[in-house]
Design an enzyme around this catalytic site. Structure first.
Site: not given
Ligand code: TYD
Length: 141
Positions: A50
């Site tokens: 992303h």
């Molecule tokens: P995700 O964006 O999939 O992680 P990565 O970038 O490592 O692939 O995030 C995983 C889950 O955690 C998603 O449901 C969103 C949640 N999340 C939060 O609630 N707060 C945060 O600060 C972050 C980074 C993720």
């Protein structure tokens, strides 16, 4: 021009070991509002995929190592983060993917704002369009 912007985070080392400080000073190029960390990443897992519309982040591998792919829509760069005294700045509108996590990897990320799903761009084609390098963008030239 490389997308890899590394900030040096000197360790206040003494005979007992190492200590690195992150605070709102020149080392971190934004005011820190949130910290999260990723660990226990399973083998062959990649994360991220992303970009953020506005969020600025800096990643520090406090244990182990992992690799980053950074992409501004026009060019890509890879970097292996594996030194707790190096911070990788992930600017807004940079598509990023993390891969090759070592078993002991603890990836800490400091962020300029609170979690906001609306700030995420999770579709790569949307990202390319927004950077002006998508299929539709190129048709304009
Ligand atoms: P995700 O964006 O999939 O992680 P990565 O970038 O490592 O692939 O995030 C995983 C889950 O955690 C998603 O449901 C969103 C949640 N999340 C939060 O609630 N707060 C945060 O600060 C972050 C980074 C993720």
């Amino acid at each position: 021009m490389s997308l890899i912007n590394i900030v040096d985070l000197p360790s206040l080392a003494d005979e007992r070991g190492e200590l690195v400080v992150l605070e709102d000073n020149d080392a971190v190029p934004f005011k820190i509002k949130r910290i999260y960390y990723i660990y226990g990443t399973k083998e062959n897992v990649s994360r991220g995929f992303h970009a953020h519309k506005n969020l600025e982040q800096m990643a520090v591998c406090v244990s182990g190592s992992c690799c980053f792919l950074l992409d501004n829509g026009n060019s890509k760069d890879n970097f292996t983060l594996g030194d707790p005294t190096k911070g990788l700045v992930i600017d807004k509108m940079i598509w990023h993917e993390m891969y090759d996590f070592s078993n002991d990897c603890i990836l800490m990320v400091v962020a300029s704002d609170y979690y906001d799903e609306k700030d995420y761009i999770r579709d790569y084609d949307d990202f390319k369009e927004l950077t002006g390098h998508g299929l539709n963008s190129s048709k304009r030239f």
